[in-house]
Design an enzyme around this catalytic site. Structure first.
Site, PDB file in Angstrom:
ATOM      1  N   HIS A 140      27.653 152.087  40.049  1.00 63.72           N
ATOM      2  CA  HIS A 140      27.256 151.813  41.741  1.00 63.72           C
ATOM      3  C   HIS A 140      26.646 150.665  42.105  1.00 63.72           C
ATOM      4  O   HIS A 140      26.526 149.728  41.234  1.00 63.72           O
ATOM      5  CB  HIS A 140      26.483 153.363  41.206  1.00 63.72           C
ATOM      6  CG  HIS A 140      25.789 153.619  42.888  1.00 63.72           C
ATOM      7  ND1 HIS A 140      25.002 152.148  43.865  1.00 63.72           N
ATOM      8  CD2 HIS A 140      25.413 154.690  43.930  1.00 63.72           C
ATOM      9  CE1 HIS A 140      24.589 153.166  45.338  1.00 63.72           C
ATOM     10  NE2 HIS A 140      24.792 154.332  44.937  1.00 63.72           N
ATOM     11  N   ARG A 153      23.898 152.578  52.750  1.00 63.29           N
ATOM     12  CA  ARG A 153      24.872 151.683  53.676  1.00 63.29           C
ATOM     13  C   ARG A 153      25.898 152.454  54.694  1.00 63.29           C
ATOM     14  O   ARG A 153      25.949 152.320  55.794  1.00 63.29           O
ATOM     15  CB  ARG A 153      25.980 151.375  53.043  1.00 63.29           C
ATOM     16  CG  ARG A 153      25.462 150.129  51.890  1.00 63.29           C
ATOM     17  CD  ARG A 153      26.948 150.352  50.518  1.00 63.29           C
ATOM     18  NE  ARG A 153      26.501 150.479  49.288  1.00 63.29           N
ATOM     19  CZ  ARG A 153      27.555 151.319  49.447  1.00 63.29           C
ATOM     20  NH1 ARG A 153      28.200 150.888  49.147  1.00 63.29           N
ATOM     21  NH2 ARG A 153      26.971 152.001  47.934  1.00 63.29           N
TER      22      ARG A 153
END
Lengths: 253, 251, 661
Positions: free
Chosen positions: C257, C273
């Protein structure tokens, strides 16, 4: 509740409809109601008591007012008896309801005490004050209330001062004063939280605010109460040689 | 911020030593006697009790038992009593204790297993069942059809109460629970509040009364706010217990 | 000898396990779930950002449907996934989310009218339709064409898990926590339960059932730095491997990740994000648009992670005592948004790093670095969820290589898979349990119990003086350094050799405490042994796979090689005394694909060796479409790649504005 109903509840924990009893809700509510009533009573009681700070005459007039003057010539002390009786009943009822929350065995007390000492949490400590003062008032409050019922006529600038000073009641009144002030205001704070009265938009902030106000009120009332007690002590001290004689109003002189 | 830190990892001398005292006891072993054991270790930057306990376990005492799962403050496994206060160990940093002395106890009011490990799972499952922690509805959902619309604010309000992680800290901070074993605690009352405001749930106040309308439920609460003040998820327990109490006395 | 009999046995109490248990219970089966930890503590609870389902409620999700979700998933997997499974999944996902809504998951809902969002670092206003008011909202996530990730703030997994767990409690499903399955009971290729260890008393219990399901999650903890909970050790997968006949698929497919926080490794959701947060380097420069002009920070996770490491290698990382890192900046989203929709992220950052991400500018930037996050590999199963090697053994969720994710999973597809597999596989599993009767006997059961008892005694008798914690540390370091985001032949060879040595070394340890019960050191020994076997499968698989696909990236073979490597790695442990897995391969047939391999649309261009069959299949598909004429998308899909799915789940999904089309 009929015998049949309570037998069903004994056996099943529910009523004849298979529902939970509504009594716990009523008890909880009544505990709050009686508590609030008593707290309000005390608020005014201490205020009236402090009339002595404005002089003997002020206190005398107020006393007579409670005895029913000017409607009844000379006042009727039995009114005080009646009032004290109502308060005493309320007091006993409140104590009875509040006892549900007391630790009811050594184990419970031991667990609570140790936990409280570990936790060092202010509201939990406040409750310790409440059960201690509550417990103390079982006795102190009863003595005071009984006296008021039995000898209602012995209220007045000199009579009260003699009782406090010469009859050695001041240690009891000192303890009772501290207990009653703490117990009532902490109780009021607890009611505010318990029922979410002033939650507003930000319950957390308002809880802090409530707590601050309550602390201020406790300080004010303790000061006021102690000042009055001192005043009675002073009068009692000066009046010890005339123990038993009653105050005569300026108007009657 | 980390990059601005003047400390270096390899400079062990620069760090202070801390003492962690742990309650040791095994309910499985018959002749086990409860005792307190102290471990001294070097405090590294950003050290949490998770890091400290793992270090003690892997380098000093392989037999020490405790429970961690997510180590990020979201699963509720690692509740323990830290210097008297029930907290999530994984979210507790060692540097907040200025004297470097930390005492760890297992969470009270739950069944003790060993050392810092207690059985919260079975209690919480029983509570969830007792509170019937699921949507009650007669409506049959067609999962192919568009979902039932919910006001965004209402969904948010339900979510705010749904954030409870069943860590048990509210119970361990509660004097009522300490004294009375059957008290359902803030976790249980909050759970009913969560479903009471969920539009999917058709239960009436009378039905909720059956769950919490007694001294084991909302009327047992003495409003000491240990729950509110220690909840690691900052749930609005104070106002929600009051909310349920107001509802229940009206039944 | 303690034996507990039941109809359906589920090992693992996360989302997949509990949802399967509900499927079994609803068929009237006696169902038991065993779990190492209280089920609501399972790692599913840690899923933050959301669950993908093509509801298309939001204006930014308009036009979304199963086809778009399917294409995103296949591209995300770098064509490694099983397209039949992907179809089953995307068709059921909207139903799963609606079922969860009815079970009370407080999904974030759409408010009609204008609302301000951050897209590509800029404020924009979008206007939600009136008819969408109150329907389930979605946020943007990496590698998706539409805003499709439904969420409850950043605690999505938590609310989902609690809803499903409470539904399980409602159905009186028996939950036995603090029980760890350590061996699978089987005979003649048929599974009949597990041997489990009571982690409190140390007692060995045989759980015997008509059917057994493994839903124990991934194996992230074989890495030093991982976002996974400390229980994610892959034990369920390992006990399947140890049967010798169950095979594992694509174990080398491990996801990293992009944004765990440094140094604790706690995840900061992709939602950061998705909602508009950006990545910055030591100069505060937003570098992702330079590498990925189209998707920027929201390319798939494998791509973003590689780009970040690439950028750090250029000397653009921020120096820290924990090595170089980059910054994640969500302060641009504003305090109100963060406190409402990224509440836990703020909490994590404040608690563990003393940074409030809502503080404006540099002060609020959070240090991040790619770390292990998800295991695409697992027990290889058929689309029904049944093991390819053993009858009666099912697997769902992260523990399975079903194979929905191929070589890279899209954010938001994991909790989604867990619930959807719980529904679909749970149903197949339940049917199996209904139709099958026990074929084992107490002799066999006792044999398995005795053998585990002997094994634990053997561990306590080891006396070589070594320490299991050192072995575990070394394993995790090797995996971190040599089988990480960037891999190469030399490092992988070293890793395989050293891991093999470590596995042999386990017999040279000494366990300080000889107690069989409540002995965390003893637990560690058998767990680390099992983890080492999985680590070997990962490292060996990675070494043999001489191409780069999805999350598996070889610096010495940088291209995706469809000609030679469009296949699944299959690992078995044929002999208990082996110190190395046996690898074989399972071809992925382009001729049956609905979407033949091509460029993903993000990542390095020109890094593919295409298989000529791709083009052939494209033509074939074009022909089929032509021959069909004017028909709806369902008919086209059915003609190109028919797939099996329970009737209830195959039904068309209704969407706002388009109905059932």
């Amino acid at each position: 509740m009929s015998q049949k109903e309570s037998t069903v509840e004994l056996l099943t924990g529910k009523d004849c409809e298979g529902k939970k009893s509504r009594i716990p809700a009523k008890l909880d509510w009544l505990q709050s109601v009686t508590g609030l009533f008593l707290a309000l009573f005390i608020t005014f009681h201490i205020l009236f008591e402090s009339s002595i700070l404005f002089g003997k005459e002020a206190m005398y007039k107020l006393t007579k007012m409670f005895e029913g003057e000017p409607f009844i010539e000379g006042g009727e002390p039995l009114i005080i008896t009646a009032l004290a009786f109502v308060i005493f009943s309320m007091f006993i009822f409140h104590a009875f309801l509040a006892m549900r929350k007391f630790p009811d065995s050594y184990t419970e007390y031991q667990r609570y005490r140790t936990h409280r000492k570990l936790l060092k949490h202010s509201d939990t400590n406040l409750w310790f004050i409440q059960i201690t003062t509550g417990f103390a008032m079982f006795f102190l409050g009863s003595i005071h209330l009984y006296m008021m019922m039995a000898e209602p006529e012995k209220i007045g600038p000199y009579a009260s001062s003699d009782r406090i000073f010469s009859d050695w009641m001041w240690p009891m009144y000192l303890l009772l004063l501290i207990s009653v002030v703490l117990h009532s205001w902490v109780g009021v704070y607890r009611l505010i939280i318990k029922w979410g009265w002033f939650d507003g938009k930000d319950p957390r902030k308002n809880r802090k605010r409530s707590k601050m106000i309550i602390k201020t009120l406790i300080a004010l009332y303790l000061l006021l109460g102690l000042a009055s007690l001192t005043a009675y002590m002073k009068i009692g001290y000066e009046h010890q040689d005339d123990y038993g004689s009653r105050y005569i109003s300026e108007n009657h002189k | 911020m980390i990059n601005k830190s003047t400390q270096k990892l390899d400079n062990i001398e620069g760090y202070r030593e801390i003492d962690i005292t742990v309650f040791r006891y095994s309910s499985q072993v018959k002749d086990s006697k409860p005792e307190f054991q102290t471990y001294r270790l070097v405090e590294t930057p950003g050290m949490t009790l998770y890091i400290a306990l793992i270090k003690i376990w892997s380098t000093m005492d392989h037999h020490l038992s405790f429970d961690f799962v997510c180590r990020a403050g979201i699963c509720g496994s690692c509740s323990m009593v830290v210097n008297g206060k029930p907290r999530l160990a994984c979210k507790t940093r060692t540097n907040e204790f200025e004297d470097g002395k930390i005492t760890l106890l297992p969470l009270p009011t739950f069944k003790h297993i060993k050392d810092l490990s207690v059985d919260t799972g079975n209690w919480m499952n029983a509570m969830s069942k007792q509170m019937e922690s699921w949507i009650h509805t007669k409506e049959v959902t067609d999962i192919s059809a568009i979902e039932k619309p919910i006001e965004p604010d209402v969904a948010q309000a339900v979510f705010d109460l749904d954030r409870c992680i069943e860590c048990g800290i509210c119970l361990a901070s509660c004097s009522t629970k300490i004294m009375r074993e059957d008290f359902v605690g803030a976790v249980g009352i909050n759970r009913t509040a969560r479903f009471a405001i969920d539009p999917h749930d058709e239960r009436t106040d009378e039905e909720f009364y059956e769950l919490i309308g007694d001294d084991e439920g909302v009327f047992g609460c003495m409003s000491l706010m240990g729950c509110e003040d220690h909840c690691p998820k900052d749930l609005p327990l104070q106002s929600k217990i009051a909310y349920m109490r107001r509802k229940m006395v009206k039944v | 000898m303690k034996i507990i009999y039941t109809d359906a046995l589920i090992v693992g109490g996360g989302l997949a396990g509990l949802r399967s248990a509900i499927a079994a219970r609803d068929k009237g089966l006696d169902t038991i779930v065993i779990s190492m930890v209280p089920v609501k503590r399972s790692h599913s609870a840690a899923a933050q950002g959301g669950m993908q389902a093509s509801l298309g409620n939001s204006v930014k999700g308009e036009g979304d449907n199963e086809d778009v979700h399917f294409a995103d998933t296949v591209k995300g997997s770098d064509w490694g996934c099983d397209q039949d499974v992907a179809r089953m999944f995307v068709t059921t996902a909207p139903k799963a989310i609606r079922e969860l809504a009815a079970w009370g998951v407080p999904w974030n809902r759409i408010g009609k009218g204008p609302r301000e969002v951050i897209i590509n670092g800029e404020k924009e206003t979008i206007v939600e339709k009136d008819e969408a008011h109150g329907l389930i909202n979605a946020r943007d996530f990496g590698g998706t064409k539409k805003w499709r990730t439904c969420y409850t703030s950043d605690a999505t997994g938590h609310t989902m898990l609690y809803a499903v767990a409470n539904e399980a409690l409602k159905r009186d499903i028996e939950i036995h926590d603090r029980k760890e399955a350590i061996s699978i009971i089987h005979e003649n290729g048929i599974c009949s339960g597990v041997v489990a260890r009571d982690l409190i008393t140390g007692e060995l219990i045989a759980y015997v059932a008509r059917g057994t399901m493994i839903a124990t999650g991934g194996y992230g903890r074989i890495y030093k730095q991982s976002t996974n909970a400390i229980i994610c050790k892959g034990i369920g997968i390992a006990i399947a491997l140890e049967t010798g006949i169950v095979s594992l698929g694509n174990m080398e497919a491990v996801q990293f990740h992009p944004t765990p926080i440094v140094p604790s490794g706690i995840l900061l959701t992709e939602g950061c994000r998705g909602d508009g947060g950006v990545l910055r380097d030591k100069d505060g420069y937003r570098f992702m648009p330079d590498y990925e002009p189209e998707k920027k920070e929201l390319a798939s996770r494998d791509v973003v992670s590689r780009r970040m490491i690439e950028h750090i290698r250029k000397g653009k990382g921020v120096k820290s005592p924990y090595g170089d890192h980059l910054w994640l900046d969500i302060s641009i989203l504003g305090r109100e948004h963060i406190e409402k929709n990224l509440h836990d992220i703020q909490d994590i950052s404040k608690t563990f790093n003393g940074i409030d991400p809502a503080d404006e500018g540099e002060k609020g930037w959070m240090p991040v670095l790619p770390m292990q996050h998800y295991s695409m590999g697992g027990i290889r199963v058929k689309p029904t969820g049944e093991s390819t090697g053993m009858k009666g053994l099912f697997c769902a969720g992260e523990a399975a290589c079903w194979d929905l994710h191929g070589f890279n999973r899209l954010g938001g597809n994991s909790v989604s898979e867990a619930v959807v597999a719980g529904m679909i596989v749970g149903e197949y599993f339940a049917n199996y349990c209904v139709e099958t009767h026990l074929q084992t006997n107490t002799f066999t059961i006792q044999r398995f119990l005795e053998s585990q008892k002997a094994y634990l005694q053997e561990i306590l008798s080891y006396d070589g003086g070594r320490n299991i914690f050192d072995i575990k540390d070394r394993m995790r370091t090797i995996m971190q350094e040599k089988v990480g985001v960037f891999r190469n032949g030399k490092d992988l060879t070293d890793a395989v050799n050293e891991l093999e040595d470590l596995l042999k070394m386990v017999k040279e340890i000494t366990v300080t405490d000889k107690a069989l019960c409540n002995n965390p050191e003893l637990n560690e020994v058998y767990r680390v042994t099992k983890m080492l076997k999985l680590a070997l499968c990962v490292a060996k698989g990675a070494l043999e796979r001489t191409e780069s696909r999805g999350a598996h990236f070889r610096e010495d073979f940088t291209k995706r090689d469809d000609e030679n490597w469009l296949k699944r790695t299959i690992a078995t442990w044929t002999n208990p005394n082996d110190t190395m897995p046996t690898l074989s391969y399972e071809e992925i047939d382009i001729n049956k694909m609905e979407m033949p391999p091509a460029f993903r649309g993000y990542g390095k261009k020109g890094a593919i060796i295409l298989n000529p069959l791709s083009e052939k299949r494209e033509e074939e598909i074009a022909k089929i479409k032509e021959s069909l004429g004017e028909v709806d998308r369902f008919t086209v899909q059915e003609a190109i790649m028919p797939f099996d799915l329970q009737k209830e789940y195959k039904r068309k999904n209704e969407r706002v504005g388009v109905g059932y089309d």
